[in-house]
Design an enzyme around this catalytic site. Structure first.
Site, mmCIF file in Angstrom:
data_model
loop_
_atom_site.group_PDB
_atom_site.id
_atom_site.type_symbol
_atom_site.label_atom_id
_atom_site.label_comp_id
_atom_site.label_asym_id
_atom_site.label_seq_id
_atom_site.Cartn_x
_atom_site.Cartn_y
_atom_site.Cartn_z
ATOM 1 N N ASP A 160 -5.366 -6.081 -8.238
ATOM 2 C CA ASP A 160 -6.256 -6.700 -9.224
ATOM 3 C C ASP A 160 -5.595 -7.957 -9.813
ATOM 4 O O ASP A 160 -6.239 -8.989 -10.022
ATOM 5 C CB ASP A 160 -6.567 -5.695 -10.337
ATOM 6 C CG ASP A 160 -6.991 -4.350 -9.767
ATOM 7 O OD1 ASP A 160 -8.052 -4.281 -9.145
ATOM 8 O OD2 ASP A 160 -6.233 -3.368 -9.912
ATOM 9 N N HIS A 188 -7.398 0.977 -12.834
ATOM 10 C CA HIS A 188 -7.791 0.306 -11.580
ATOM 11 C C HIS A 188 -9.213 0.769 -11.253
ATOM 12 O O HIS A 188 -9.435 1.652 -10.431
ATOM 13 C CB HIS A 188 -6.829 0.662 -10.447
ATOM 14 C CG HIS A 188 -7.283 0.154 -9.113
ATOM 15 N ND1 HIS A 188 -7.406 -1.183 -8.822
ATOM 16 C CD2 HIS A 188 -7.679 0.802 -7.995
ATOM 17 C CE1 HIS A 188 -7.851 -1.330 -7.593
ATOM 18 N NE2 HIS A 188 -8.042 -0.145 -7.063
HETATM 19 P P1 NAD Z 1 -7.904 5.730 5.125
HETATM 20 O O1 NAD Z 1 -8.956 6.772 5.057
HETATM 21 O O2 NAD Z 1 -7.942 4.706 6.203
HETATM 22 O O3 NAD Z 1 -6.485 6.429 5.191
HETATM 23 C C1 NAD Z 1 -6.148 7.459 4.347
HETATM 24 C C2 NAD Z 1 -5.185 8.333 5.094
HETATM 25 O O4 NAD Z 1 -4.704 9.335 4.194
HETATM 26 C C3 NAD Z 1 -5.837 9.068 6.277
HETATM 27 O O5 NAD Z 1 -5.101 8.780 7.462
HETATM 28 C C4 NAD Z 1 -5.743 10.533 5.888
HETATM 29 O O6 NAD Z 1 -5.533 11.387 7.004
HETATM 30 C C5 NAD Z 1 -4.546 10.512 4.964
HETATM 31 N N1 NAD Z 1 -4.458 11.666 4.058
HETATM 32 C C6 NAD Z 1 -5.456 12.361 3.480
HETATM 33 N N2 NAD Z 1 -4.954 13.382 2.774
HETATM 34 C C7 NAD Z 1 -3.613 13.322 2.886
HETATM 35 C C8 NAD Z 1 -2.551 14.120 2.392
HETATM 36 N N3 NAD Z 1 -2.763 15.180 1.636
HETATM 37 N N4 NAD Z 1 -1.291 13.759 2.706
HETATM 38 C C9 NAD Z 1 -1.053 12.703 3.502
HETATM 39 N N5 NAD Z 1 -2.020 11.915 4.021
HETATM 40 C C10 NAD Z 1 -3.281 12.221 3.693
HETATM 41 O O7 NAD Z 1 -7.852 5.023 3.679
HETATM 42 P P2 NAD Z 1 -7.143 3.657 3.271
HETATM 43 O O8 NAD Z 1 -8.129 2.565 3.444
HETATM 44 O O9 NAD Z 1 -5.808 3.558 3.895
HETATM 45 O O10 NAD Z 1 -7.012 3.885 1.693
HETATM 46 C C11 NAD Z 1 -6.135 4.857 1.160
HETATM 47 C C12 NAD Z 1 -6.350 4.999 -0.339
HETATM 48 O O11 NAD Z 1 -5.995 3.787 -1.006
HETATM 49 C C13 NAD Z 1 -7.798 5.275 -0.754
HETATM 50 O O12 NAD Z 1 -7.786 6.200 -1.826
HETATM 51 C C14 NAD Z 1 -8.276 3.933 -1.257
HETATM 52 O O13 NAD Z 1 -9.357 4.057 -2.140
HETATM 53 C C15 NAD Z 1 -7.037 3.452 -1.935
HETATM 54 N N6 NAD Z 1 -6.953 2.028 -2.235
HETATM 55 C C16 NAD Z 1 -6.355 1.683 -3.399
HETATM 56 C C17 NAD Z 1 -6.213 0.353 -3.748
HETATM 57 C C18 NAD Z 1 -5.535 -0.045 -5.033
HETATM 58 O O14 NAD Z 1 -5.523 -1.243 -5.352
HETATM 59 N N7 NAD Z 1 -4.978 0.854 -5.828
HETATM 60 C C19 NAD Z 1 -6.703 -0.636 -2.886
HETATM 61 C C20 NAD Z 1 -7.311 -0.239 -1.689
HETATM 62 C C21 NAD Z 1 -7.437 1.097 -1.363
HETATM 63 C C1 LMR Z 2 -9.869 -1.870 -4.076
HETATM 64 O O1 LMR Z 2 -9.759 -2.252 -5.248
HETATM 65 O O2 LMR Z 2 -10.108 -2.649 -3.138
HETATM 66 C C2 LMR Z 2 -9.647 -0.428 -3.763
HETATM 67 O O3 LMR Z 2 -9.388 0.301 -4.920
HETATM 68 C C3 LMR Z 2 -10.714 0.150 -2.942
HETATM 69 C C4 LMR Z 2 -11.880 0.508 -3.821
HETATM 70 O O4 LMR Z 2 -12.309 1.663 -3.769
HETATM 71 O O5 LMR Z 2 -12.349 -0.367 -4.532
#
Ligand code: NAD
Ligand code: LMR
Length: 329
Positions: A160, A188
């Site tokens: 962000d 967030h």
């Molecule tokens: P994705 O679905 O591509 O990958 C997530 C992975 O986590 C999968 O491979 C899944 O098998 C694995 N997983 C699920 N449960 C698990 C566990 N108990 N232990 C280990 N691995 C586990 O998702 P992504 O696009 O890589 O996103 C991951 C997370 O990050 C999501 O929650 C998404 O919303 C979040 N995210 C946060 C931000 C931020 O700024 N904070 C930004 C983008 C995405």
């Molecule tokens: C983001 O900010 O891109 C991530 O947290 C993914 C979402 O769920 O918005």
């Protein structure tokens, strides 16, 4: 090159973010070209095969800084002796969902992972939660790790923060390097508050330089706060490369520190600063020195900012109450 590798755990390593993050860490983007890294990769059992493929690709890069890779589905083995833990693995939201909708689905992941870190991580462990809802997942992990100092837990709002810098730089037609002291306050989530009143552009106050309260309130804040949803809408999947990049920025700053005259946004345990309820994991302006963050003190908060911060903190308190109700903290 130093000889003892830093052990970096990444959860959800076979996911979208993992696919970008692992290669950046292995190439030295996190700890620099002189520090060998051992990757500890946690996945759920059905994703281990895909993860094996990712490890084959890591091998094929022949990164000089990559000292080893271990994978597994047992957190107490994978987290054994780790110095940094990047908790990414969680279910991402789809179109039309808010991040809070993920509380129950993802909350259950972070209690056992907090317990495992408590049991087996290195004494200097630093934990960064990227998986959503990131602030409350960090609270769950922290609450389940009573022997790890609370200041070693954080959640990612650096994405962000970076989005806010980029939007402001584009508005003013200046390079991103001219922008300092950006702050994201709160959660967030769509209630987050990107603050231009304390940010600086080429040494001058950003809100005054923009001089357009309508743009600030009506365009800038919602664009930053809803950027995650805009990317999901456009890509059909949540942000991944930028999230990985921000996770690297966050962890690198935590290890290397902030430069003089600047700060970053990190979601950390509130000590009550700026009226944010103590104990919530909320985003603040922080400086980092010698591996320890401190919340920047003494900023004046006007009524506009007060209302925005309070609204986001109220949402964090609701999320905390919800996970308390689910027995996760
Ligand atoms: P994705 O679905 O591509 O990958 C997530 C992975 O986590 C999968 O491979 C899944 O098998 C694995 N997983 C699920 N449960 C698990 C566990 N108990 N232990 C280990 N691995 C586990 O998702 P992504 O696009 O890589 O996103 C991951 C997370 O990050 C999501 O929650 C998404 O919303 C979040 N995210 C946060 C931000 C931020 O700024 N904070 C930004 C983008 C995405
Ligand atoms: C983001 O900010 O891109 C991530 O947290 C993914 C979402 O769920 O918005």
């Amino acid at each position: 090159m130093s000889t003892t590798p830093v052990k970096v755990a990444v959860t959800g390593a076979a996911g979208q973010i993992g696919y970008s993050l692992l290669f950046r860490i292995a190439s030295g983007a996190l700890l620099g070209p002189d520090t060998p890294v051992e990757l500890r990769l946690l996945e759920i059992t059905p994703a281990l095969k895909a993860l094996e493929g990712v490890v084959m690709e890591l091998d094929d890069c022949a990164f000089p800084t990559l000292a080893g890779v271990q994978i597994g589905d047992d957190a107490t083995k994978v987290f054994d002796g780790v110095n940094l833990a990047l908790l990414v693995g969680a279910r991402p939201r789809g179109p039309g969902m808010e991040r809070g909708d993920l509380l129950e689905a993802n909350g259950g992941i972070f209690a056992p992972q907090g317990k495992a870190l408590n049991e087996v991580a290195a004494d200097d462990i630093k934990v960064t939660v990227t998986g959503n809802p990131a602030n409350t997942n960090a609270l769950i992990a922290m609450s389940n790790a009573p022997d790890i100092p609370t200041e070693r837990f954080s959640a990612l709002t650096r994405l962000d923060h970076n989005r806010a810098i980029s939007q402001l730089a584009a508005k003013l037609g200046v390079p991103v390097t001219e922008i300092k002291k950006m702050t994201i306050w709160g959660n967030h989530s769509a209630t987050q508050y990107p603050d231009l009143f304390h940010a600086e552009v080429s040494g001058k106050n950003a809100a005054e330089t923009v001089g357009d309260q309508d743009w600030l309130a009506g365009t800038f804040i919602p664009t930053v706060a809803k950027r995650g949803a805009a990317i999901i809408e456009a890509r059909g999947a949540s942000s991944a490369a930028s999230a990985a990049s921000a996770t690297i920025d966050h962890a690198r700053t935590w290890v290397q520190g902030t430069p003089d005259g600047d700060w970053v946004s990190m979601a950390v345990r509130s000590d009550g600063s700026y009226g944010v309820q103590e104990g919530l994991i909320s985003s603040f302006p922080v400086t980092v020195k010698d591996g320890q963050w401190s919340i920047v003190q003494g900023l004046e908060i006007d009524d506009f900012s007060r209302g925005k911060i309070d609204a986001s903190v109220a949402e964090l308190a609701e999320e905390r109450d919800a996970v308390k109700g689910l027995g996760l903290i």
